[in-house]
Write a protein that holds these residues in place. Structure first.
Motif, PDB file in Angstrom:
ATOM      1  N   ASP A   1       0.835  -1.201   0.000  1.00 43.23           N
ATOM      2  CA  ASP A   1       0.000   0.000   0.000  1.00 43.23           C
ATOM      3  C   ASP A   1       0.868   1.250   0.000  1.00 43.23           C
ATOM      4  O   ASP A   1       1.937   1.269   0.604  1.00 43.23           O
ATOM      5  N   MET A   2       0.358   2.283  -0.632  1.00 44.75           N
ATOM      6  CA  MET A   2       1.091   3.546  -0.689  1.00 44.75           C
ATOM      7  C   MET A   2       0.784   4.380   0.543  1.00 44.75           C
ATOM      8  O   MET A   2      -0.335   4.392   1.053  1.00 44.75           O
ATOM      9  N   VAL A   3       1.815   5.079   1.031  1.00 51.47           N
ATOM     10  CA  VAL A   3       1.657   5.953   2.185  1.00 51.47           C
ATOM     11  C   VAL A   3       2.133   7.356   1.830  1.00 51.47           C
ATOM     12  O   VAL A   3       2.950   7.538   0.919  1.00 51.47           O
ATOM     13  N   ALA A   4       1.612   8.348   2.543  1.00 49.08           N
ATOM     14  CA  ALA A   4       2.023   9.729   2.320  1.00 49.08           C
ATOM     15  C   ALA A   4       3.415   9.952   2.895  1.00 49.08           C
ATOM     16  O   ALA A   4       3.733   9.466   3.991  1.00 49.08           O
ATOM     17  N   MET A   5       4.249  10.667   2.171  1.00 48.86           N
ATOM     18  CA  MET A   5       5.603  10.948   2.627  1.00 48.86           C
ATOM     19  C   MET A   5       5.619  12.224   3.463  1.00 48.86           C
ATOM     20  O   MET A   5       4.901  13.185   3.158  1.00 48.86           O
ATOM     21  N   PRO A   6       6.429  12.264   4.526  1.00 48.40           N
ATOM     22  CA  PRO A   6       6.541  13.493   5.320  1.00 48.40           C
ATOM     23  C   PRO A   6       7.201  14.600   4.501  1.00 48.40           C
ATOM     24  O   PRO A   6       8.161  14.349   3.764  1.00 48.40           O
ATOM     25  N   VAL A   7       6.669  15.808   4.624  1.00 46.57           N
ATOM     26  CA  VAL A   7       7.150  16.936   3.827  1.00 46.57           C
ATOM     27  C   VAL A   7       7.670  18.052   4.733  1.00 46.57           C
ATOM     28  O   VAL A   7       6.989  18.469   5.671  1.00 46.57           O
ATOM     29  N   THR A   8       8.869  18.526   4.439  1.00 40.79           N
ATOM     30  CA  THR A   8       9.451  19.664   5.134  1.00 40.79           C
ATOM     31  C   THR A   8       9.591  20.812   4.137  1.00 40.79           C
ATOM     32  O   THR A   8      10.031  20.598   3.006  1.00 40.79           O
ATOM     33  N   VAL A   9       9.203  22.019   4.546  1.00 48.10           N
ATOM     34  CA  VAL A   9       9.305  23.189   3.676  1.00 48.10           C
ATOM     35  C   VAL A   9      10.379  24.118   4.240  1.00 48.10           C
ATOM     36  O   VAL A   9      10.301  24.529   5.401  1.00 48.10           O
ATOM     37  N   SER A  10      11.381  24.430   3.444  1.00 52.40           N
ATOM     38  CA  SER A  10      12.478  25.277   3.911  1.00 52.40           C
ATOM     39  C   SER A  10      12.019  26.726   4.068  1.00 52.40           C
ATOM     40  O   SER A  10      11.030  27.162   3.468  1.00 52.40           O
ATOM     41  N   ALA A  11      12.750  27.487   4.851  1.00 56.84           N
ATOM     42  CA  ALA A  11      12.436  28.897   5.068  1.00 56.84           C
ATOM     43  C   ALA A  11      12.502  29.681   3.761  1.00 56.84           C
ATOM     44  O   ALA A  11      11.680  30.571   3.510  1.00 56.84           O
ATOM     45  N   SER A  12      13.459  29.349   2.906  1.00 56.25           N
ATOM     46  CA  SER A  12      13.612  30.071   1.636  1.00 56.25           C
ATOM     47  C   SER A  12      12.432  29.802   0.706  1.00 56.25           C
ATOM     48  O   SER A  12      11.980  30.690  -0.022  1.00 56.25           O
ATOM     49  N   ALA A  13      11.916  28.562   0.725  1.00 60.62           N
ATOM     50  CA  ALA A  13      10.766  28.221  -0.110  1.00 60.62           C
ATOM     51  C   ALA A  13       9.520  28.955   0.379  1.00 60.62           C
ATOM     52  O   ALA A  13       8.733  29.466  -0.418  1.00 60.62           O
ATOM     53  N   LYS A  14       9.329  29.004   1.696  1.00 65.92           N
ATOM     54  CA  LYS A  14       8.191  29.738   2.266  1.00 65.92           C
ATOM     55  C   LYS A  14       8.265  31.204   1.899  1.00 65.92           C
ATOM     56  O   LYS A  14       7.272  31.822   1.507  1.00 65.92           O
ATOM     57  N   SER A  15       9.448  31.788   2.029  1.00 71.21           N
ATOM     58  CA  SER A  15       9.646  33.213   1.738  1.00 71.21           C
ATOM     59  C   SER A  15       9.365  33.525   0.278  1.00 71.21           C
ATOM     60  O   SER A  15       8.707  34.519  -0.057  1.00 71.21           O
ATOM     61  N   ALA A  16       9.861  32.663  -0.628  1.00 71.97           N
ATOM     62  CA  ALA A  16       9.666  32.880  -2.066  1.00 71.97           C
ATOM     63  C   ALA A  16       8.188  32.832  -2.434  1.00 71.97           C
ATOM     64  O   ALA A  16       7.704  33.638  -3.228  1.00 71.97           O
ATOM     65  N   LEU A  17       7.454  31.881  -1.834  1.00 73.28           N
ATOM     66  CA  LEU A  17       6.030  31.749  -2.130  1.00 73.28           C
ATOM     67  C   LEU A  17       5.251  32.947  -1.576  1.00 73.28           C
ATOM     68  O   LEU A  17       4.388  33.498  -2.257  1.00 73.28           O
ATOM     69  N   GLU A  18       5.556  33.349  -0.354  1.00 72.19           N
ATOM     70  CA  GLU A  18       4.875  34.497   0.253  1.00 72.19           C
ATOM     71  C   GLU A  18       5.114  35.772  -0.553  1.00 72.19           C
ATOM     72  O   GLU A  18       4.199  36.579  -0.750  1.00 72.19           O
ATOM     73  N   LYS A  19       6.346  35.945  -1.012  1.00 68.44           N
ATOM     74  CA  LYS A  19       6.686  37.117  -1.822  1.00 68.44           C
ATOM     75  C   LYS A  19       5.918  37.103  -3.139  1.00 68.44           C
ATOM     76  O   LYS A  19       5.398  38.130  -3.593  1.00 68.44           O
ATOM     77  N   ALA A  20       5.829  35.920  -3.768  1.00 66.18           N
ATOM     78  CA  ALA A  20       5.118  35.787  -5.051  1.00 66.18           C
ATOM     79  C   ALA A  20       3.629  36.058  -4.867  1.00 66.18           C
ATOM     80  O   ALA A  20       2.999  36.699  -5.716  1.00 66.18           O
ATOM     81  N   ILE A  21       3.050  35.578  -3.758  1.00 64.00           N
ATOM     82  CA  ILE A  21       1.630  35.815  -3.484  1.00 64.00           C
ATOM     83  C   ILE A  21       1.361  37.301  -3.314  1.00 64.00           C
ATOM     84  O   ILE A  21       0.381  37.844  -3.846  1.00 64.00           O
ATOM     85  N   LYS A  22       2.239  37.971  -2.599  1.00 62.32           N
ATOM     86  CA  LYS A  22       2.082  39.411  -2.370  1.00 62.32           C
ATOM     87  C   LYS A  22       2.162  40.189  -3.683  1.00 62.32           C
ATOM     88  O   LYS A  22       1.361  41.087  -3.950  1.00 62.32           O
ATOM     89  N   GLN A  23       3.147  39.839  -4.515  1.00 62.71           N
ATOM     90  CA  GLN A  23       3.301  40.512  -5.813  1.00 62.71           C
ATOM     91  C   GLN A  23       2.095  40.270  -6.701  1.00 62.71           C
ATOM     92  O   GLN A  23       1.632  41.167  -7.405  1.00 62.71           O
ATOM     93  N   ARG A  24       1.572  39.058  -6.648  1.00 63.56           N
ATOM     94  CA  ARG A  24       0.411  38.706  -7.466  1.00 63.56           C
ATOM     95  C   ARG A  24      -0.815  39.510  -7.031  1.00 63.56           C
ATOM     96  O   ARG A  24      -1.593  39.979  -7.860  1.00 63.56           O
ATOM     97  N   GLU A  25      -0.974  39.668  -5.733  1.00 54.63           N
ATOM     98  CA  GLU A  25      -2.102  40.444  -5.221  1.00 54.63           C
ATOM     99  C   GLU A  25      -1.997  41.913  -5.602  1.00 54.63           C
ATOM    100  O   GLU A  25      -2.993  42.573  -5.891  1.00 54.63           O
ATOM    101  N   GLU A  26      -0.772  42.441  -5.589  1.00 57.03           N
ATOM    102  CA  GLU A  26      -0.568  43.861  -5.886  1.00 57.03           C
ATOM    103  C   GLU A  26      -0.651  44.173  -7.376  1.00 57.03           C
ATOM    104  O   GLU A  26      -1.142  45.224  -7.780  1.00 57.03           O
ATOM    105  N   GLN A  27      -0.147  43.252  -8.181  1.00 59.36           N
ATOM    106  CA  GLN A  27      -0.024  43.540  -9.607  1.00 59.36           C
ATOM    107  C   GLN A  27      -0.989  42.757 -10.489  1.00 59.36           C
ATOM    108  O   GLN A  27      -1.401  43.245 -11.534  1.00 59.36           O
TER     109      GLN A  27
END
Length: 211
Positions: A1-27
């Motif tokens: 059976d297949m199981v879900a793999m544990p996922v870790t998100v790095s600080a740089s990945a979180k920052s990049a996504l948050e920045k992109a979301i903000k830019q998308r909302e503004e522009q």
């Protein structure tokens, strides 16, 4: 059976996504906040390389592939052009479109689309590391599943792009010791081998043309 793999998100990945979301909302995607497309924006149609210059660009003709990218048994091709195949990724990207249409310079935020992601792997000792080069990954919209012989994943990145992979692995792994890390420039998947055998390839694709 297949199981879900544990996922870790790095600080740089979180920052990049948050920045992109903000830019998308503004522009807004593909515009400058005033409803106009930004000069230099590339056409969103598959394989079209034309870029926006002025309003006349909105009506210019382009050649594109309406189908989806297919990677199967080492071959790469578009589902709309099944007779034209290659094993070289660069050559695949250069395939001229098969359909005439009009350039599109903005994304529909409600519509997801399959995208191309370069990926490779290396092995060191008892583990195999798979790197998938995708930026601005949305962790809550991704799925990573593993069994002793199979890896299945779905990645959503850059708001509207998706990438999927379903592999019968080249060797057995220990599912409970496998993990995922979402980094700034890529997604890294670490597979713990079930034995000490060397892998000559990552595995065989189980994807169908409709996936």
């Amino acid at each position: 059976d297949m199981v879900a793999m544990p996922v870790t998100v790095s600080a740089s990945a979180k920052s990049a996504l948050e920045k992109a979301i903000k830019q998308r909302e503004e522009q807004g995607e593909g515009d400058q906040g005033d409803g106009k497309v930004k000069v230099g924006t590339q056409c969103k149609n598959n394989s079209c390389t034309k870029c926006y210059a002025d309003e006349a660009s909105l009506s210019q003709e382009c050649l594109y592939h309406p189908g989806a990218p297919v990677f199967h048994e080492g071959y790469k091709y578009w589902s709309c052009c099944k007779k034209k195949k290659t094993t070289d990724f660069s050559e695949f990207l250069s395939f001229t479109g098969c359909t005439r249409g009009t350039c599109v310079f903005t994304d529909d935020p409600t519509k997801k689309k399959k995208a191309l992601c370069r990926y490779d792997f290396f092995q060191q000792g008892p583990q195999v590391t798979l790197s998938i080069y995708a930026k601005k990954v949305h962790p809550e919209q991704c799925e990573f599943q593993i069994s002793a012989t199979r890896l299945k994943l779905f990645i959503c990145f850059d708001f509207v792009n998706t990438f999927a992979l379903d592999l019968e692995l080249a060797g057995r792994v220990r599912p409970n010791e496998c993990k995922v890390e979402i980094l700034g420039p890529k997604v890294e998947i670490v597979l713990k081998k079930g034995d000490g055998s060397a892998w000559t390839e990552l595995g065989n694709s189980l994807m169908t043309e409709d996936d």
